[in-house]
Scaffold this motif. Sequence first.
Motif, PDB file in Angstrom:
ATOM      1  N   LEU A 238       0.832  -1.207   0.000  1.00  0.00           N
ATOM      2  CA  LEU A 238       0.000   0.000   0.000  1.00  0.00           C
ATOM      3  C   LEU A 238       0.868   1.258   0.000  1.00  0.00           C
ATOM      4  CD1 LEU A 238      -3.292   0.451   1.935  1.00  0.00           C
ATOM      5  CD2 LEU A 238      -1.614   2.301   1.946  1.00  0.00           C
ATOM      6  N   GLY A 239       1.922   1.257   0.814  1.00  0.00           N
ATOM      7  CA  GLY A 239       2.770   2.438   0.909  1.00  0.00           C
ATOM      8  C   GLY A 239       3.504   2.757  -0.385  1.00  0.00           C
ATOM      9  N   THR A 240       4.073   1.723  -1.008  1.00  0.00           N
ATOM     10  CA  THR A 240       4.817   1.972  -2.246  1.00  0.00           C
ATOM     11  C   THR A 240       3.893   2.429  -3.365  1.00  0.00           C
ATOM     12  OG1 THR A 240       4.650  -0.395  -2.785  1.00  0.00           O
ATOM     13  CG2 THR A 240       6.654   0.340  -1.719  1.00  0.00           C
ATOM     14  N   TYR A 241       2.670   1.876  -3.420  1.00  0.00           N
ATOM     15  CA  TYR A 241       1.770   2.302  -4.497  1.00  0.00           C
ATOM     16  C   TYR A 241       1.197   3.688  -4.236  1.00  0.00           C
ATOM     17  CZ  TYR A 241      -1.442   2.183  -8.365  1.00  0.00           C
ATOM     18  OH  TYR A 241      -2.093   2.495  -9.532  1.00  0.00           O
ATOM     19  N   ALA A 242       1.053   4.060  -2.973  1.00  0.00           N
ATOM     20  CA  ALA A 242       0.611   5.421  -2.663  1.00  0.00           C
ATOM     21  C   ALA A 242       1.604   6.438  -3.225  1.00  0.00           C
ATOM     22  CB  ALA A 242       0.457   5.599  -1.155  1.00  0.00           C
ATOM     23  N   LEU A 243       2.891   6.111  -3.134  1.00  0.00           N
ATOM     24  CA  LEU A 243       3.908   6.992  -3.706  1.00  0.00           C
ATOM     25  C   LEU A 243       3.774   7.080  -5.219  1.00  0.00           C
ATOM     26  CD1 LEU A 243       7.011   5.884  -1.578  1.00  0.00           C
ATOM     27  CD2 LEU A 243       5.830   8.085  -1.459  1.00  0.00           C
ATOM     28  N   VAL A 244       3.470   5.939  -5.861  1.00  0.00           N
ATOM     29  CA  VAL A 244       3.304   5.929  -7.318  1.00  0.00           C
ATOM     30  C   VAL A 244       2.124   6.798  -7.730  1.00  0.00           C
ATOM     31  CG1 VAL A 244       2.717   4.475  -9.293  1.00  0.00           C
ATOM     32  CG2 VAL A 244       4.393   3.680  -7.631  1.00  0.00           C
ATOM     33  N   VAL A 245       0.991   6.662  -7.031  1.00  0.00           N
ATOM     34  CA  VAL A 245      -0.187   7.470  -7.350  1.00  0.00           C
ATOM     35  C   VAL A 245       0.105   8.953  -7.122  1.00  0.00           C
ATOM     36  CG1 VAL A 245      -2.584   7.945  -6.693  1.00  0.00           C
ATOM     37  CG2 VAL A 245      -1.780   5.585  -6.849  1.00  0.00           C
ATOM     38  N   TRP A 246       0.870   9.250  -6.082  1.00  0.00           N
ATOM     39  CA  TRP A 246       1.277  10.635  -5.822  1.00  0.00           C
ATOM     40  C   TRP A 246       2.104  11.170  -6.985  1.00  0.00           C
ATOM     41  CZ3 TRP A 246       5.269  12.220  -1.500  1.00  0.00           C
ATOM     42  CH2 TRP A 246       5.324  13.611  -1.419  1.00  0.00           C
ATOM     43  N   ALA A 247       3.006  10.336  -7.508  1.00  0.00           N
ATOM     44  CA  ALA A 247       3.866  10.769  -8.615  1.00  0.00           C
ATOM     45  C   ALA A 247       3.067  11.065  -9.876  1.00  0.00           C
ATOM     46  CB  ALA A 247       4.916   9.690  -8.904  1.00  0.00           C
ATOM     47  N   MET A 248       1.908  10.419 -10.039  1.00  0.00           N
ATOM     48  CA  MET A 248       1.072  10.660 -11.220  1.00  0.00           C
ATOM     49  C   MET A 248       0.651  12.123 -11.340  1.00  0.00           C
ATOM     50  SD  MET A 248      -1.423   7.298 -11.281  1.00  0.00           S
ATOM     51  CE  MET A 248      -0.756   5.635 -11.516  1.00  0.00           C
ATOM     52  N   ALA A 249       0.611  12.814 -10.212  1.00  0.00           N
ATOM     53  CA  ALA A 249       0.217  14.226 -10.231  1.00  0.00           C
ATOM     54  C   ALA A 249       1.273  15.101 -10.886  1.00  0.00           C
ATOM     55  CB  ALA A 249      -0.044  14.706  -8.804  1.00  0.00           C
ATOM     56  N   TYR A 250       2.483  14.572 -11.040  1.00  0.00           N
ATOM     57  CA  TYR A 250       3.594  15.375 -11.559  1.00  0.00           C
ATOM     58  C   TYR A 250       4.104  14.871 -12.905  1.00  0.00           C
ATOM     59  CZ  TYR A 250       3.563  16.894  -6.700  1.00  0.00           C
ATOM     60  OH  TYR A 250       3.174  17.375  -5.479  1.00  0.00           O
ATOM     61  N   ALA A 251       3.309  14.065 -13.599  1.00  0.00           N
ATOM     62  CA  ALA A 251       3.715  13.550 -14.911  1.00  0.00           C
ATOM     63  C   ALA A 251       2.650  13.880 -15.945  1.00  0.00           C
ATOM     64  CB  ALA A 251       3.935  12.038 -14.845  1.00  0.00           C
ATOM     65  N   ASP A 252       3.074  14.096 -17.188  1.00  0.00           N
ATOM     66  CA  ASP A 252       2.133  14.427 -18.259  1.00  0.00           C
ATOM     67  C   ASP A 252       1.238  13.253 -18.605  1.00  0.00           C
ATOM     68  OD1 ASP A 252       3.090  16.996 -18.517  1.00  0.00           O
ATOM     69  OD2 ASP A 252       4.632  16.424 -19.958  1.00  0.00           O
ATOM     70  N   ASP A 253       1.737  12.041 -18.434  1.00  0.00           N
ATOM     71  CA  ASP A 253       0.972  10.850 -18.795  1.00  0.00           C
ATOM     72  C   ASP A 253       1.344   9.726 -17.838  1.00  0.00           C
ATOM     73  OD1 ASP A 253       0.503   8.198 -20.432  1.00  0.00           O
ATOM     74  OD2 ASP A 253      -0.650   9.734 -21.455  1.00  0.00           O
ATOM     75  N   VAL A 254       0.362   8.887 -17.509  1.00  0.00           N
ATOM     76  CA  VAL A 254       0.588   7.797 -16.558  1.00  0.00           C
ATOM     77  C   VAL A 254       1.638   6.815 -17.071  1.00  0.00           C
ATOM     78  CG1 VAL A 254      -1.272   6.373 -17.513  1.00  0.00           C
ATOM     79  CG2 VAL A 254      -0.577   6.051 -15.143  1.00  0.00           C
ATOM     80  N   SER A 255       1.817   6.720 -18.396  1.00  0.00           N
ATOM     81  CA  SER A 255       2.806   5.798 -18.962  1.00  0.00           C
ATOM     82  C   SER A 255       4.215   6.123 -18.485  1.00  0.00           C
ATOM     83  CB  SER A 255       2.755   5.849 -20.494  1.00  0.00           C
ATOM     84  OG  SER A 255       1.483   5.465 -20.973  1.00  0.00           O
ATOM     85  N   TYR A 256       4.501   7.422 -18.286  1.00  0.00           N
ATOM     86  CA  TYR A 256       5.826   7.811 -17.807  1.00  0.00           C
ATOM     87  C   TYR A 256       6.100   7.206 -16.426  1.00  0.00           C
ATOM     88  CZ  TYR A 256       6.321  11.330 -21.483  1.00  0.00           C
ATOM     89  OH  TYR A 256       6.446  11.961 -22.683  1.00  0.00           O
ATOM     90  N   VAL A 257       5.111   7.325 -15.537  1.00  0.00           N
ATOM     91  CA  VAL A 257       5.279   6.831 -14.167  1.00  0.00           C
ATOM     92  C   VAL A 257       5.409   5.312 -14.150  1.00  0.00           C
ATOM     93  CG1 VAL A 257       4.206   6.663 -11.888  1.00  0.00           C
ATOM     94  CG2 VAL A 257       4.055   8.794 -13.187  1.00  0.00           C
ATOM     95  N   VAL A 258       4.518   4.628 -14.880  1.00  0.00           N
ATOM     96  CA  VAL A 258       4.555   3.163 -14.914  1.00  0.00           C
ATOM     97  C   VAL A 258       5.868   2.671 -15.511  1.00  0.00           C
ATOM     98  CG1 VAL A 258       3.445   1.094 -15.845  1.00  0.00           C
ATOM     99  CG2 VAL A 258       2.049   2.995 -15.029  1.00  0.00           C
ATOM    100  N   ALA A 259       6.364   3.373 -16.512  1.00  0.00           N
ATOM    101  CA  ALA A 259       7.641   2.981 -17.118  1.00  0.00           C
ATOM    102  C   ALA A 259       8.792   3.198 -16.156  1.00  0.00           C
ATOM    103  CB  ALA A 259       7.871   3.778 -18.403  1.00  0.00           C
TER     104      ALA A 259
END
Length: 301
Positions: A238-259
């Motif tokens: 849960l903690g690690t994915y919360a950070l990922v979802v938080w990072a989505m706010a600072y990327a133009d597209d979700v693909s960048y974060v997932v990559a």
Amino acid sequence: MTITAIAIVLVSALAHASWNLFGKKVSPSGAFFWYSTLWGALLTLPVLVYYYPLLQELGSGIWWLVVVTGFFQATYLSCLAAAYRHGELSVVYPLARSSPLLILLVGTLFLGTADTITGAAVAGIVLIVAGCIVLPMQRFQDFHLANYRNLATLFALLAAASTAGYSLVDNTATAHMREVLTGIALDAEVALVFVILQAWSALIWLSIGLSLQATERRLLRQLISNWRSTMAAGVLILGTYALVVWAMAYADDVSYVVAFRQISIPIGVALGWYFLEEPLHLPKILGVLIILAGLLLVVLG
């Protein structure tokens, strides 16, 4: 990607790789993931209580997205466990880990947001996928298509599709939440609240699935005494994915974060080599270098 997004994903990737290092001997199952999800949901329940006023501001559209992302998360965990039961880690892991990147690219094209993905980022994603496939091999001769025509591949691809599904849904849902809660909650608070809601939704879906499987119900009884491992897994997942979802706010597209999340793979290889004395075969070294090149292109893109 912004510097903020890169920093957040790096912390998440380090935590994810560390968890995999210590939990490497754990054999995942639907029952194991049910307990992990339960612990994550229960331990963070006080957070939901604290943010209850924020929940009252959310519209029905966001709540439906919570239902959908919970389904995708439950499907991902169930299919991943099934894939590991039917196949080898060296075949399942690269498929489940890298395939969502290609699925997200196709999804981006269909959603009409391809203008946010640069050519460099696309090339980087392709390199990351290629590196993930090469990395687990001990010899280059190990690559045979016959190794992928089985149930393990099917479940790994279903897990990958589920990962792409909840990534797209989570990006959309949290964007709406940030819009609704502007001036009321920080981006990090939105990410934390949403991931907790996702955990509760996934727990309900997992409970429905496990109620239909006698084998998993028996495993539930057996895992009661293993609560420390399931609790640790739940908190870290849960903690690690919360950070990922938080990072989505600072990327133009979700693909960048997932990559960029795939940087956890080179980190995991380094930790395995240093702490577990795992051998570094030539394909593994080449795979890491290919992934790093792809990550560089994603960051530049």
